[in-house]
Design a protein around this motif. Structure first.
Motif, PDB file in Angstrom:
ATOM      1  N   MET A 178       0.483   2.039  12.708  1.00 45.09           N
ATOM      2  CA  MET A 178      -0.252   1.300  11.680  1.00 45.09           C
ATOM      3  C   MET A 178       0.736   0.532  10.809  1.00 45.09           C
ATOM      4  N   LYS A 179       0.550  -0.767  10.718  1.00 46.97           N
ATOM      5  CA  LYS A 179       1.421  -1.599   9.906  1.00 46.97           C
ATOM      6  C   LYS A 179       1.003  -1.561   8.442  1.00 46.97           C
ATOM      7  N   THR A 180       1.994  -1.705   7.577  1.00 45.73           N
ATOM      8  CA  THR A 180       1.720  -1.918   6.156  1.00 45.73           C
ATOM      9  C   THR A 180       2.501  -3.141   5.692  1.00 45.73           C
ATOM     10  N   LEU A 181       2.001  -3.784   4.665  1.00 43.85           N
ATOM     11  CA  LEU A 181       2.696  -4.933   4.114  1.00 43.85           C
ATOM     12  C   LEU A 181       3.932  -4.445   3.371  1.00 43.85           C
ATOM     13  N   THR A 182       5.100  -4.922   3.770  1.00 47.87           N
ATOM     14  CA  THR A 182       6.338  -4.446   3.166  1.00 47.87           C
ATOM     15  C   THR A 182       6.490  -4.958   1.740  1.00 47.87           C
ATOM     16  N   ASN A 183       7.405  -4.333   1.020  1.00 52.81           N
ATOM     17  CA  ASN A 183       7.671  -4.793  -0.338  1.00 52.81           C
ATOM     18  C   ASN A 183       8.198  -6.218  -0.348  1.00 52.81           C
ATOM     19  N   ASP A 184       9.015  -6.575   0.646  1.00 54.03           N
ATOM     20  CA  ASP A 184       9.530  -7.942   0.724  1.00 54.03           C
ATOM     21  C   ASP A 184       8.391  -8.931   0.978  1.00 54.03           C
TER      22      ASP A 184
ATOM     23  N   ARG B 196      -6.842 -11.659   0.621  1.00 53.79           N
ATOM     24  CA  ARG B 196      -6.219 -10.905   1.717  1.00 53.79           C
ATOM     25  C   ARG B 196      -5.473  -9.681   1.187  1.00 53.79           C
ATOM     26  N   LEU B 197      -4.781  -9.838   0.074  1.00 56.79           N
ATOM     27  CA  LEU B 197      -4.099  -8.689  -0.525  1.00 56.79           C
ATOM     28  C   LEU B 197      -5.105  -7.630  -0.960  1.00 56.79           C
ATOM     29  N   ARG B 198      -6.232  -8.076  -1.472  1.00 53.96           N
ATOM     30  CA  ARG B 198      -7.262  -7.127  -1.883  1.00 53.96           C
ATOM     31  C   ARG B 198      -7.778  -6.340  -0.676  1.00 53.96           C
ATOM     32  N   THR B 199      -7.989  -7.027   0.443  1.00 58.31           N
ATOM     33  CA  THR B 199      -8.447  -6.341   1.653  1.00 58.31           C
ATOM     34  C   THR B 199      -7.410  -5.338   2.131  1.00 58.31           C
ATOM     35  N   LEU B 200      -6.140  -5.730   2.171  1.00 63.27           N
ATOM     36  CA  LEU B 200      -5.089  -4.806   2.603  1.00 63.27           C
ATOM     37  C   LEU B 200      -5.022  -3.579   1.684  1.00 63.27           C
ATOM     38  N   LYS B 201      -5.203  -3.810   0.400  1.00 65.02           N
ATOM     39  CA  LYS B 201      -5.191  -2.673  -0.532  1.00 65.02           C
ATOM     40  C   LYS B 201      -6.397  -1.780  -0.301  1.00 65.02           C
ATOM     41  N   ALA B 202      -7.573  -2.380  -0.083  1.00 65.24           N
ATOM     42  CA  ALA B 202      -8.792  -1.596   0.116  1.00 65.24           C
ATOM     43  C   ALA B 202      -8.711  -0.692   1.334  1.00 65.24           C
ATOM     44  N   TYR B 203      -7.967  -1.146   2.346  1.00 67.95           N
ATOM     45  CA  TYR B 203      -7.823  -0.355   3.582  1.00 67.95           C
ATOM     46  C   TYR B 203      -6.520   0.422   3.633  1.00 67.95           C
ATOM     47  N   GLY B 204      -5.804   0.502   2.510  1.00 69.97           N
ATOM     48  CA  GLY B 204      -4.593   1.332   2.444  1.00 69.97           C
ATOM     49  C   GLY B 204      -3.425   0.755   3.186  1.00 69.97           C
ATOM     50  N   ARG B 205      -3.321  -0.584   3.248  1.00 73.39           N
ATOM     51  CA  ARG B 205      -2.253  -1.217   4.017  1.00 73.39           C
ATOM     52  C   ARG B 205      -1.164  -1.850   3.148  1.00 73.39           C
ATOM     53  N   LEU B 206      -1.141  -1.589   1.848  1.00 73.37           N
ATOM     54  CA  LEU B 206      -0.025  -2.006   1.013  1.00 73.37           C
ATOM     55  C   LEU B 206       0.964  -0.866   0.905  1.00 73.37           C
ATOM     56  N   THR B 207       2.248  -1.174   0.997  1.00 69.18           N
ATOM     57  CA  THR B 207       3.279  -0.150   0.864  1.00 69.18           C
ATOM     58  C   THR B 207       3.213   0.452  -0.523  1.00 69.18           C
ATOM     59  N   SER B 208       3.239   1.762  -0.595  1.00 68.70           N
ATOM     60  CA  SER B 208       3.149   2.436  -1.911  1.00 68.70           C
ATOM     61  C   SER B 208       4.398   2.167  -2.738  1.00 68.70           C
TER      62      SER B 208
END
Length: 289
Positions: free
Chosen positions: A1-7, A277-289
């Motif tokens: 599962m990919k997550t959006l990196t901090n970079d 798009r960022l909101r969707t990634l956050k809603a599905y747990g795909r932003l790096t903590s």
């Protein structure tokens, strides 16, 4: 599962600083940093006209100042993000909708006043337009979601039920509006029955190939956050979340895949969609903590 990196997230923030409207920068600040709601509401309020409607290019393809139904939907999506449906802008907008509702109980896709200002070529209307599921169904769905009571909502809900009942073949934007309405309307038995009847017709409007080009409508456009109606399986959503991360541009943003008819709208839509798009990634747990 990919997550959006901090970079990658930093690149998205930079993209917004370089390209986005203030309202979209503030949406991002609220989404990612818990930024102040009051400032975002103050900026959104500047798009609301004296008649209670919204215009002033809040919907980027409608460049004029005049109030139109679709910018009300855009404003309500932003208020939904901000969890601010108790703001007086909502009732003022609903009061305005009463003044532009067609005799059938729905608001038109666009009003004839659109002819006075520059707009995208698809914003056309007859002189006496009927109600339309786009945007009536989405606006009604958002009001039901937040349990807003207003005289506009009852007739609009009945219009939407009637229009859904007479529908068997769908276009993508109509399918998305119907799905949102069915997700939130209080009559859950009727909603599930209509969803079951229309599920295949809705799916027929969806591009399941993440690499599809052109003006495609992907699963996450229909379910930008987890819902209750079983339209897609987990494997489909996971694949498209991975693809959404990969689709971030080299500039840090997510580009529109529909026609850009004048240069400024590419920036305005790019900013709006990047936050979405960022909101969707956050809603599905795909932003790096």
């Amino acid at each position: 599962m990919k997550t959006l990196t901090n970079d990658a997230l930093a690149a998205a923030r930079r993209y917004l600083l370089l390209n986005a409207r203030l309202i979209d920068r503030l949406r991002c600040e609220r989404l990612l940093d818990g930024g102040p709601v009051d400032r975002a509401l103050a900026v959104l309020r500047s798009y609301q006209n004296a008649d209670g409607g919204f215009g002033n290019a809040l919907e980027p393809d409608l460049r004029g100042p005049e109030s139109q139904p679709e910018p009300v939907e855009v404003a309500f999506w932003i208020l939904d993000e901000l969890d601010a449906f108790d703001d007086p802008m909502v009732i003022r907008a609903c009061d305005h909708l009463l003044t532009v509702t067609a005799p059938d109980g729905g608001v038109p896709f666009v009003l004839p006043s659109v002819r006075t200002s520059p707009r995208a070529p698809w914003w056309e209307t007859p002189d006496d337009p009927p109600g339309s599921l786009v945007p009536t169904a989405s606006i009604a769905g958002l009001l039901h979601k937040h349990k807003v009571e207003h005289p506009w909502l009852g007739p609009a809900t009945e219009f939407t039920w009637a229009a859904i009942g007479g529908t068997s073949e769908l276009q993508p934007y109509t399918a998305r509006a119907i799905l949102h309405f069915l997700e939130h309307v209080p009559d859950r038995d009727r909603a599930h029955d209509e969803f079951a009847r229309l599920r295949e017709a809705i799916l027929a409007t969806v591009s399941l190939d993440p690499a599809a080009e052109g003006e495609a409508h992907f699963p996450l456009d229909f379910v930008p956050e987890p819902g209750t109606l079983p339209l897609f399986g987990e494997e489909v959503l996971e694949a498209h979340l991975d693809a959404l991360i990969d689709q971030q541009g080299e500039d840090g943003g997510w580009a529109p895949n529909f026609p850009m008819w004048t240069p400024v709208v590419a920036h305005e839509w790019g900013g709006f969609l990047t936050v979405s798009r960022l909101r969707t990634l956050k809603a599905y747990g795909r932003l790096t903590s």
